[in-house]
Design a protein around this motif. Structure first.
Motif, PDB file in Angstrom:
ATOM      1  N   TYR A   1       7.124   0.203  -7.247  1.00 27.90           N
ATOM      2  CA  TYR A   1       7.016   0.384  -7.154  1.00 27.90           C
ATOM      3  C   TYR A   1       7.427   1.635  -5.850  1.00 27.90           C
ATOM      4  O   TYR A   1       8.491   1.513  -5.472  1.00 27.90           O
ATOM      5  N   ILE A   2       7.444   3.145  -5.975  1.00 24.82           N
ATOM      6  CA  ILE A   2       8.528   3.948  -5.409  1.00 24.82           C
ATOM      7  C   ILE A   2       7.925   4.993  -3.995  1.00 24.82           C
ATOM      8  O   ILE A   2       6.502   4.959  -3.513  1.00 24.82           O
ATOM      9  N   GLY A   3       8.911   4.581  -3.227  1.00 24.42           N
ATOM     10  CA  GLY A   3       8.765   4.673  -1.718  1.00 24.42           C
ATOM     11  C   GLY A   3       7.913   7.056  -1.445  1.00 24.42           C
ATOM     12  O   GLY A   3       9.278   7.372  -2.508  1.00 24.42           O
ATOM     13  N   ALA A   4       7.615   7.247  -0.781  1.00 30.70           N
ATOM     14  CA  ALA A   4       7.488   8.488  -0.517  1.00 30.70           C
ATOM     15  C   ALA A   4       6.535   9.513   0.767  1.00 30.70           C
ATOM     16  O   ALA A   4       5.609   8.433   0.504  1.00 30.70           O
ATOM     17  N   PHE A   5       7.240  10.428   1.466  1.00 33.70           N
ATOM     18  CA  PHE A   5       6.377  10.941   2.021  1.00 33.70           C
ATOM     19  C   PHE A   5       5.628  12.503   1.731  1.00 33.70           C
ATOM     20  O   PHE A   5       4.300  12.604   2.026  1.00 33.70           O
ATOM     21  N   ALA A   6       6.521  13.076   1.537  1.00 33.48           N
ATOM     22  CA  ALA A   6       6.916  14.748   1.058  1.00 33.48           C
ATOM     23  C   ALA A   6       5.388  14.450  -0.403  1.00 33.48           C
ATOM     24  O   ALA A   6       5.503  13.579  -0.989  1.00 33.48           O
ATOM     25  N   PRO A   7       4.426  15.867  -0.269  1.00 33.99           N
ATOM     26  CA  PRO A   7       4.103  16.074  -1.585  1.00 33.99           C
ATOM     27  C   PRO A   7       5.259  15.449  -2.794  1.00 33.99           C
ATOM     28  O   PRO A   7       4.946  15.199  -3.552  1.00 33.99           O
ATOM     29  N   LYS A   8       6.003  16.493  -3.029  1.00 33.34           N
ATOM     30  CA  LYS A   8       6.901  16.597  -4.253  1.00 33.34           C
ATOM     31  C   LYS A   8       7.261  15.209  -4.407  1.00 33.34           C
ATOM     32  O   LYS A   8       7.383  15.466  -5.721  1.00 33.34           O
ATOM     33  N   ALA A   9       8.008  14.773  -3.340  1.00 32.72           N
ATOM     34  CA  ALA A   9       8.138  13.132  -3.747  1.00 32.72           C
ATOM     35  C   ALA A   9       6.957  11.995  -3.918  1.00 32.72           C
ATOM     36  O   ALA A   9       7.432  11.471  -5.191  1.00 32.72           O
ATOM     37  N   MET A  10       5.985  12.532  -3.720  1.00 27.24           N
ATOM     38  CA  MET A  10       4.869  12.087  -5.051  1.00 27.24           C
ATOM     39  C   MET A  10       4.317  11.895  -5.400  1.00 27.24           C
ATOM     40  O   MET A  10       3.844  11.143  -6.741  1.00 27.24           O
ATOM     41  N   ASP A  11       5.000  12.522  -5.667  1.00 25.46           N
ATOM     42  CA  ASP A  11       5.431  13.474  -7.177  1.00 25.46           C
ATOM     43  C   ASP A  11       6.507  12.174  -8.516  1.00 25.46           C
ATOM     44  O   ASP A  11       5.313  12.106  -9.228  1.00 25.46           O
ATOM     45  N   ARG A  12       6.956  12.093  -8.647  1.00 31.63           N
ATOM     46  CA  ARG A  12       7.614  11.621  -8.546  1.00 31.63           C
ATOM     47  C   ARG A  12       6.766   9.460  -8.833  1.00 31.63           C
ATOM     48  O   ARG A  12       7.522   9.080  -9.645  1.00 31.63           O
ATOM     49  N   VAL A  13       6.204   9.262  -7.705  1.00 31.12           N
ATOM     50  CA  VAL A  13       5.667   8.043  -7.691  1.00 31.12           C
ATOM     51  C   VAL A  13       4.803   8.508  -9.304  1.00 31.12           C
ATOM     52  O   VAL A  13       4.405   6.884 -10.270  1.00 31.12           O
ATOM     53  N   LEU A  14       4.041   9.069  -9.043  1.00 30.67           N
ATOM     54  CA  LEU A  14       2.829   9.133  -9.738  1.00 30.67           C
ATOM     55  C   LEU A  14       3.492   9.670 -11.495  1.00 30.67           C
ATOM     56  O   LEU A  14       3.101   8.633 -12.628  1.00 30.67           O
ATOM     57  N   ALA A  15       4.283  10.084 -11.677  1.00 30.93           N
ATOM     58  CA  ALA A  15       5.109  10.495 -12.960  1.00 30.93           C
ATOM     59  C   ALA A  15       6.371   8.542 -12.961  1.00 30.93           C
ATOM     60  O   ALA A  15       6.067   8.991 -14.717  1.00 30.93           O
ATOM     61  N   TYR A  16       6.752   8.107 -12.487  1.00 25.57           N
ATOM     62  CA  TYR A  16       7.352   6.885 -13.067  1.00 25.57           C
ATOM     63  C   TYR A  16       6.803   5.515 -12.462  1.00 25.57           C
ATOM     64  O   TYR A  16       7.773   4.735 -13.293  1.00 25.57           O
ATOM     65  N   GLY A  17       6.086   5.860 -11.487  1.00 20.09           N
ATOM     66  CA  GLY A  17       6.146   4.318 -10.524  1.00 20.09           C
ATOM     67  C   GLY A  17       4.945   3.611 -11.102  1.00 20.09           C
ATOM     68  O   GLY A  17       3.934   4.171 -12.166  1.00 20.09           O
ATOM     69  N   ASP A  18       4.986   2.375 -11.195  1.00 17.54           N
ATOM     70  CA  ASP A  18       3.069   1.395 -11.728  1.00 17.54           C
ATOM     71  C   ASP A  18       2.646   1.494 -10.255  1.00 17.54           C
ATOM     72  O   ASP A  18       1.347   1.228 -10.177  1.00 17.54           O
TER      73      ASP A  18
END
Length: 327
Positions: A176-193
């Motif tokens: 479960y990945i934390g993010a605030f910025a849109p680019k960082a949120m892409d990381r959540v969708l790419a690698y996270g559950d």
């Protein structure tokens, strides 16, 4: 959105100077509270990570999770959040594979990159490269947990036929990945559950899911609601607990935490930052959030410096009168 919601607590093991007790007493007592929370129906016990804090904010989350794991049976355990780029990915993947064996498959990992340059300097890691480090790091740990020998030639990490032994027992450890910025949120969708963080971040996560043509109900949100508690007497609860929550707030403010402003005790009490709700109001709040996002879990917080005997009655009330509404 439908689905079961579970609740738990974050334990940061702070031992502030104004309430200082022997460290052994603090660690034993807080772990005892986490064990007790399983017995009354809570679904998660979470530990964060920060370094070089004068109040002893937990710097070693995996060690504490291991201690909790040996004394619990059903509760989910994990980081909220570990500062991923401060670990070598092979070391972290190996430690978590063993830890998930000890936990018997109850380990969930929350990850972020942090925001304090001093922590990176202390570990000899370049703070300015933490985003790029994290992307490579996530790719590596997921491949290692999948069980195959990993060759990797990245800008920051190079691996040659590395294979974990013992392997991760589930072939993956939920991230479960934390993010605030849109680019960082892409990381959540790419690698996270799923996503871990705030309401605002969760709403961005849901937007990103829709933008990628995914059903938001298939996502997972783990929400940190650290300044909320339930009480029958909100005025007394404010007097009892506000100093401890204020310490948390002001520490983050001094570190430059986003959205954190230093306050006096009187300012904090009237700021609305600390929400003290009746059980019925808490049920309504979380039911409303459940309609807005794929809410999987909500973590509240045991603030540093408060003895267990003063904290447990508030958690017991939540267990008795809020948890049943979500079971």
């Amino acid at each position: 959105m439908s689905g079961k919601v579970t609740f738990g607590y974050l334990y940061d093991f702070r031992n502030p100077p104004q309430w200082r007790r022997p460290w052994e007493q603090v660690y034993k007592e807080v772990i005892d509270v986490a064990v007790w929370s399983e017995q009354v129906g809570f679904g998660g016990a979470w530990v964060p990570e920060h370094h070089l804090s004068a109040d002893g904010y937990l710097p070693s989350p995996l060690a504490v999770i291991s201690a909790m794991a040996t004394r619990t049976k059903t509760i989910r355990l994990g980081t909220w959040i570990a500062l991923a780029p401060l670990y070598h990915p092979t070391r972290f993947a190996s430690d978590c594979a063993v830890l998930d064996i000890i936990c018997e498959g109850r380990l969930d990992i929350g990850l972020g990159i942090g925001y304090r340059p001093t922590e990176y300097a202390a570990m000899g890691v370049d703070f300015t490269k933490r985003g790029r480090l994290f992307d490579e790091w996530l790719e590596i740990v997921n491949k290692l947990w999948a069980g195959d020998a990993v060759d990797y030639a990245g800008q920051h990490y190079q691996l040659d036929g590395v294979q974990l032994m013992p392997p991760a027992p589930r072939g993956r450890i939920p991230l479960y990945i934390g993010a605030f910025a849109p680019k960082a949120m892409d990381r959540v969708l790419a690698y996270g559950d799923g996503y871990v963080g705030s309401v605002e971040g969760a709403e961005l996560y849901v937007e990103k899911l829709r933008a990628q043509g995914k059903d938001p109900s298939e996502g997972k949100v783990r929400l940190g609601d650290f300044y909320t508690l339930v009480a029958r007497d909100p005025e007394q609860a404010m007097e009892d607990l506000a100093p401890h929550f204020l310490h948390v707030n002001n520490t983050y403010a001094q570190w430059g935490g986003e959205g954190m402003d230093w306050m006096s005790l009187d300012e904090f009490k009237t700021s609305g930052k600390l929400q003290i709700l009746t059980p019925d109001a808490a049920v309504a709040k979380y039911k409303a959030l459940q309609e807005r996002m794929p809410l999987d879990h909500v973590s509240m917080m045991m603030p540093g410096g408060i003895p267990a005997e003063r904290f447990i009655p508030y958690a017991q009330l939540f267990a008795d009168e809020v948890l049943p509404a979500f079971q």
